[in-house]
Design a protein around this motif. Structure first.
Motif, mmCIF file in Angstrom:
data_model
loop_
_atom_site.group_PDB
_atom_site.id
_atom_site.type_symbol
_atom_site.label_atom_id
_atom_site.label_comp_id
_atom_site.label_asym_id
_atom_site.label_seq_id
_atom_site.Cartn_x
_atom_site.Cartn_y
_atom_site.Cartn_z
ATOM 1 N N ALA A 10 0.834 -1.209 0.000
ATOM 2 C CA ALA A 10 0.000 0.000 0.000
ATOM 3 C C ALA A 10 0.867 1.256 0.000
ATOM 4 O O ALA A 10 0.584 2.216 -0.738
ATOM 5 C CB ALA A 10 -0.931 -0.010 1.211
ATOM 6 N N THR A 11 1.911 1.261 0.804
ATOM 7 C CA THR A 11 2.809 2.422 0.856
ATOM 8 C C THR A 11 3.495 2.627 -0.488
ATOM 9 O O THR A 11 3.581 3.755 -0.991
ATOM 10 C CB THR A 11 3.873 2.240 1.965
ATOM 11 O OG1 THR A 11 3.212 2.071 3.217
ATOM 12 C CG2 THR A 11 4.811 3.435 2.045
ATOM 13 N N ARG A 12 3.952 1.549 -1.088
ATOM 14 C CA ARG A 12 4.630 1.664 -2.381
ATOM 15 C C ARG A 12 3.670 2.124 -3.480
ATOM 16 O O ARG A 12 4.064 2.912 -4.344
ATOM 17 C CB ARG A 12 5.312 0.347 -2.741
ATOM 18 C CG ARG A 12 6.527 0.108 -1.849
ATOM 19 C CD ARG A 12 7.272 -1.141 -2.171
ATOM 20 N NE ARG A 12 8.473 -1.209 -1.340
ATOM 21 C CZ ARG A 12 9.550 -1.901 -1.653
ATOM 22 N NH1 ARG A 12 9.584 -2.603 -2.768
ATOM 23 N NH2 ARG A 12 10.591 -1.898 -0.850
ATOM 24 N N LYS A 13 2.438 1.664 -3.457
ATOM 25 C CA LYS A 13 1.449 2.137 -4.438
ATOM 26 C C LYS A 13 1.202 3.628 -4.271
ATOM 27 O O LYS A 13 1.133 4.370 -5.251
ATOM 28 C CB LYS A 13 0.148 1.354 -4.302
ATOM 29 C CG LYS A 13 0.223 -0.044 -4.866
ATOM 30 C CD LYS A 13 -1.075 -0.804 -4.667
ATOM 31 C CE LYS A 13 -0.964 -2.227 -5.176
ATOM 32 N NZ LYS A 13 -2.180 -3.000 -4.927
ATOM 33 N N LYS A 14 1.075 4.082 -3.020
ATOM 34 C CA LYS A 14 0.875 5.516 -2.763
ATOM 35 C C LYS A 14 2.103 6.309 -3.211
ATOM 36 O O LYS A 14 1.971 7.402 -3.769
ATOM 37 C CB LYS A 14 0.600 5.773 -1.281
ATOM 38 C CG LYS A 14 -0.747 5.317 -0.794
ATOM 39 C CD LYS A 14 -1.885 6.026 -1.495
ATOM 40 C CE LYS A 14 -2.055 7.437 -0.987
ATOM 41 N NZ LYS A 14 -3.177 8.132 -1.607
ATOM 42 N N PHE A 15 3.283 5.774 -2.977
ATOM 43 C CA PHE A 15 4.523 6.425 -3.378
ATOM 44 C C PHE A 15 4.559 6.576 -4.899
ATOM 45 O O PHE A 15 4.895 7.645 -5.431
ATOM 46 C CB PHE A 15 5.704 5.593 -2.877
ATOM 47 C CG PHE A 15 6.978 6.343 -2.622
ATOM 48 C CD1 PHE A 15 7.284 7.531 -3.253
ATOM 49 C CD2 PHE A 15 7.906 5.828 -1.734
ATOM 50 C CE1 PHE A 15 8.482 8.200 -3.006
ATOM 51 C CE2 PHE A 15 9.102 6.476 -1.472
ATOM 52 C CZ PHE A 15 9.395 7.669 -2.119
ATOM 53 N N GLU A 17 1.956 6.560 -6.983
ATOM 54 C CA GLU A 17 0.928 7.549 -7.335
ATOM 55 C C GLU A 17 1.428 8.968 -7.072
ATOM 56 O O GLU A 17 1.199 9.875 -7.869
ATOM 57 C CB GLU A 17 -0.343 7.316 -6.519
ATOM 58 C CG GLU A 17 -1.147 6.117 -6.928
ATOM 59 C CD GLU A 17 -2.326 5.871 -5.986
ATOM 60 O OE1 GLU A 17 -2.785 6.828 -5.309
ATOM 61 O OE2 GLU A 17 -2.764 4.715 -5.904
ATOM 62 N N PHE A 18 2.094 9.154 -5.961
ATOM 63 C CA PHE A 18 2.645 10.442 -5.568
ATOM 64 C C PHE A 18 3.571 10.993 -6.653
ATOM 65 O O PHE A 18 3.533 12.188 -6.973
ATOM 66 C CB PHE A 18 3.389 10.260 -4.237
ATOM 67 C CG PHE A 18 4.206 11.425 -3.785
ATOM 68 C CD1 PHE A 18 3.608 12.481 -3.109
ATOM 69 C CD2 PHE A 18 5.582 11.463 -3.996
ATOM 70 C CE1 PHE A 18 4.371 13.559 -2.667
ATOM 71 C CE2 PHE A 18 6.337 12.524 -3.558
ATOM 72 C CZ PHE A 18 5.739 13.583 -2.896
ATOM 73 N N THR A 19 4.381 10.138 -7.249
ATOM 74 C CA THR A 19 5.356 10.598 -8.242
ATOM 75 C C THR A 19 4.699 11.053 -9.543
ATOM 76 O O THR A 19 5.305 11.819 -10.290
ATOM 77 C CB THR A 19 6.384 9.495 -8.578
ATOM 78 O OG1 THR A 19 5.732 8.396 -9.224
ATOM 79 C CG2 THR A 19 7.124 9.034 -7.345
ATOM 80 N N LYS A 90 9.802 1.591 -10.564
ATOM 81 C CA LYS A 90 8.392 1.480 -10.161
ATOM 82 C C LYS A 90 7.894 0.046 -10.341
ATOM 83 O O LYS A 90 7.177 -0.484 -9.490
ATOM 84 C CB LYS A 90 7.522 2.442 -10.962
ATOM 85 C CG LYS A 90 7.689 3.894 -10.581
ATOM 86 C CD LYS A 90 6.802 4.749 -11.477
ATOM 87 C CE LYS A 90 6.940 6.207 -11.225
ATOM 88 N NZ LYS A 90 6.087 7.007 -12.131
ATOM 89 N N TYR A 142 9.075 7.737 2.140
ATOM 90 C CA TYR A 142 7.873 8.372 1.580
ATOM 91 C C TYR A 142 7.645 9.710 2.283
ATOM 92 O O TYR A 142 7.341 10.720 1.646
ATOM 93 C CB TYR A 142 6.678 7.430 1.732
ATOM 94 C CG TYR A 142 5.380 7.945 1.169
ATOM 95 C CD1 TYR A 142 5.309 8.520 -0.086
ATOM 96 C CD2 TYR A 142 4.201 7.824 1.897
ATOM 97 C CE1 TYR A 142 4.105 8.976 -0.595
ATOM 98 C CE2 TYR A 142 2.995 8.273 1.392
ATOM 99 C CZ TYR A 142 2.953 8.851 0.146
ATOM 100 O OH TYR A 142 1.757 9.305 -0.358
ATOM 101 N N MET A 146 7.356 13.484 0.731
ATOM 102 C CA MET A 146 6.209 14.362 0.954
ATOM 103 C C MET A 146 6.685 15.742 1.425
ATOM 104 O O MET A 146 6.115 16.770 1.028
ATOM 105 C CB MET A 146 5.252 13.735 1.951
ATOM 106 C CG MET A 146 4.540 12.516 1.375
ATOM 107 S SD MET A 146 3.448 11.700 2.560
ATOM 108 C CE MET A 146 2.170 12.922 2.706
#
Length: 152
Positions: A10-15, A17-19, A90, A142, A146
């Protein structure tokens, strides 16, 4: 351990998406007060997981030696990280966690070499410790990114 792996994913998916909100130039920009950029942080969390889970158990890492050397602890961006490399990273961010989960179902990690993480003053004694640390480490990086976004 399933919950911890789910949190890493989940953290990696958010990371990832963040990029997507940044240009390639912004991903490579090192903001004032920081030593690295967002692109480097992506590579670093991917490589750290590989070195801690595979190398410490005597298994071959799932990424190239070039990536391992470029993003390991103590490195910093030495050149522009192009879009193809960022996309490769990614891909590995999620694929390598899937492979780690599959490998955890085998005896692949039985030969774990105890390792002290000086940054945390914490000793890793087994693969479960590594998975727990990876979850924390990914979140830490992450968070750095941010903070960086406000300066880009």
């Amino acid at each position: 351990m399933n919950t911890t792996l789910a949190l890493i994913r989940a953290t990696r998916k958010k990371f990832i998406e963040f990029t997507e909100a940044f240009t390639i130039e912004q991903l490579n920009q090192i903001p004032t007060g920081f030593n690295n950029n967002i692109a480097w942080h992506l590579g670093h969390i991917m490589v750290s997981q590989q070195l801690l889970s595979y190398k410490l158990t005597g298994n071959p890492c799932l990424v190239s030696d070039t990536l391992l050397e470029k993003y390991r602890h103590g490195t910093k961006p030495e050149s522009f990280i192009n879009e193809a490399e960022i996309e490769e990273i990614k891909h590995y961010l999620l694929a390598n966690i899937d492979q780690l989960e599959a490998d955890l179902q085998t005896d692949k990690f039985d030969q774990f070499k105890t390792y002290n993480i000086a940054t945390y003053n914490f000793t890793l004694n087994n693969i479960k410790d590594v998975v727990t640390l990876v979850s924390n480490h990914d979140g830490l990086h992450y968070g750095y990114c941010m903070a960086m976004r406000k300066l880009l």
